[in-house]
Design an enzyme around this catalytic site. Sequence first.
Site, PDB file in Angstrom:
ATOM      1  N   HIS A 180       0.836  -1.208   0.000  1.00  0.00           N
ATOM      2  CA  HIS A 180       0.000   0.000   0.000  1.00  0.00           C
ATOM      3  C   HIS A 180       0.875   1.264   0.000  1.00  0.00           C
ATOM      4  O   HIS A 180       0.708   2.152  -0.843  1.00  0.00           O
ATOM      5  CB  HIS A 180      -0.921  -0.013   1.226  1.00  0.00           C
ATOM      6  N   GLU A 181       1.808   1.321   0.932  1.00  0.00           N
ATOM      7  CA  GLU A 181       2.654   2.524   1.021  1.00  0.00           C
ATOM      8  C   GLU A 181       3.535   2.654  -0.220  1.00  0.00           C
ATOM      9  O   GLU A 181       3.783   3.763  -0.702  1.00  0.00           O
ATOM     10  CB  GLU A 181       3.500   2.506   2.305  1.00  0.00           C
TER      11      GLU A 181
ATOM     12  N   HIS B  21       1.710   4.495  -2.797  1.00  0.00           N
ATOM     13  CA  HIS B  21       1.792   5.954  -2.626  1.00  0.00           C
ATOM     14  C   HIS B  21       3.150   6.456  -3.125  1.00  0.00           C
ATOM     15  O   HIS B  21       3.252   7.485  -3.790  1.00  0.00           O
ATOM     16  CB  HIS B  21       1.658   6.332  -1.149  1.00  0.00           C
TER      17      HIS B  21
ATOM     18  N   GLU C  56      -4.799   7.684  -3.066  1.00  0.00           N
ATOM     19  CA  GLU C  56      -5.311   6.401  -2.572  1.00  0.00           C
ATOM     20  C   GLU C  56      -5.611   5.451  -3.727  1.00  0.00           C
ATOM     21  O   GLU C  56      -5.559   4.241  -3.567  1.00  0.00           O
ATOM     22  CB  GLU C  56      -6.560   6.608  -1.710  1.00  0.00           C
TER      23      GLU C  56
HETATM   24 ZN    ZN Z   1      -3.027   5.261   1.916  1.00  0.00          ZN
END
Ligand code: ZN
Length: 502
Positions: free
Chosen positions: A264-265, A268, A294
């Site tokens: 997830h990170e 980003h 997101e």
């Molecule tokens: Zn996030």
Amino acid sequence: MKDKLNKLKSLLLESHDLTMVASLLNWDQNTYMPTGGAEARGRQRALLSRISQEKSTSPEVGKLIDELVTNIDYFDEDSNEARMILKAKRDYDRAVRIPPPLIAELFAHFSKTFQAWMQAKSSNDFSLVAPMLEKTLQYSLKIAEFFPEMDHPADALIDQFDPGMTVAQIKPLFANLRKELVPLVQNITNREIPNDRFLKLYFSKDDQINFGERVIMDIGYDFSRGRQDLAPHPFTTKFSIDDVRITTRVNENDLIDAFFSTVHEAGHALYEQNISKEFEGTPLDRGTSSGIHESSSRLWENVVGRSYEFWRHYYPILQEYSGDNLATVSLDEFYRAINKVTPSLIRTDADEVTYNLHVLIRFGLELDLLEGKLTISELPKAWNDRYEEYLGVRPDNDTLGVMQDIHWFSGPIGGAFQGYTLGNIFSALIYSSALKASPGIPKEMEKGNFEPLRNWLSDNVYQFGSKYPPIELLKRFSDEPLSIKPYMKYLNNKYKSLYNLK
Ligand code: ZN
């Protein structure tokens, strides 16, 4: 005009660099700083943000922006220069609306509320923080008053994170989503629950970190321009386009928690690492909105990271990393386990399907509070009632209920939640557009090759930084009007086959 633009850029670069130094202090505070450093660190960060704010809102900056905006025709309409000037104007206008003494007051109030929230949460006593939250609601409405051109008090708060988006646009989108999600979740929970006990076996910290880092390197996270460290609440931070760092947390009795947080990170970070170098230090050098940010993290975490194609490649590798833990577990069993859907109380633990319902609950409550339909003292009960209505579960206490998230207790009420669900909605729209342009993406993914997808994302999303506001960015590669259709199609296809739904 070019000289004036260069002058503006050099003034804004100073403010930008101070903000980046403050981010470095924040990164350190959340990773390596001894707890004793907290007081001085708070003071130092506040000083840096104040000087940075003074620099970016100076009369000289304001005058240059005015002159450049008046002569904007000098630059091509779609040029980086014109877009940079308009973005600088937007940032400047927002920053000077709220008077500095009020900003200082807000800063002090939010840090006091945060302390009270920690206390209230650990003793499960909402009344300890309720009076502060009452004040937060008043402050949130006060902020909105500085934006009288906006229709709804939440619009001013949303606009800060998701530029150009409004309650009028988001509310019907979320209402449709709820209509589709509630029955989908009910259908799923009527089916047999997949076994996922094997995910809770011991898996050493080093192996977890090594496996996660191998995967994010494959998807394109550049370790020569970033690093991963441990932090209790994983986050991504950036000091320049060539230094974008991520953090994760490891539970040695959970095979996948750290892994999905890392991916997830990294999603980003991929966005920030791939912004055009030309934008470094300018108003365009960061992701354009919470929702688009997101969409990248959730695309890599869920659409890619929880897909069958992805695990066809990585499951045998994960098996090698995890001793005998997965020796007798088939790929199909593993795939079902990592996509298990269960209504739960805590947003951050939620699966991909129920996650949005957690967000819709918060968004709806925020609107009711800001519209005066709900008071702070009624909030805990309203929270619990909605959990029952949307997810069929009811928290026993406020620590597991209204006090679980930091957002309302460290900033205004409004603006901070919609981006998560917008991100999911956008992720499906973006992925389907990428597939249209490059149908070989899933086949390549099965071989562990993410280049076609990453290149498409870089070309169509990442490189532009904040050049285009979110809706304009999406329109550049998709002529479909914004709707939940691609997202529901994605969820329905995936979960119908996973759960044998009709
Ligand atoms: Zn996030």
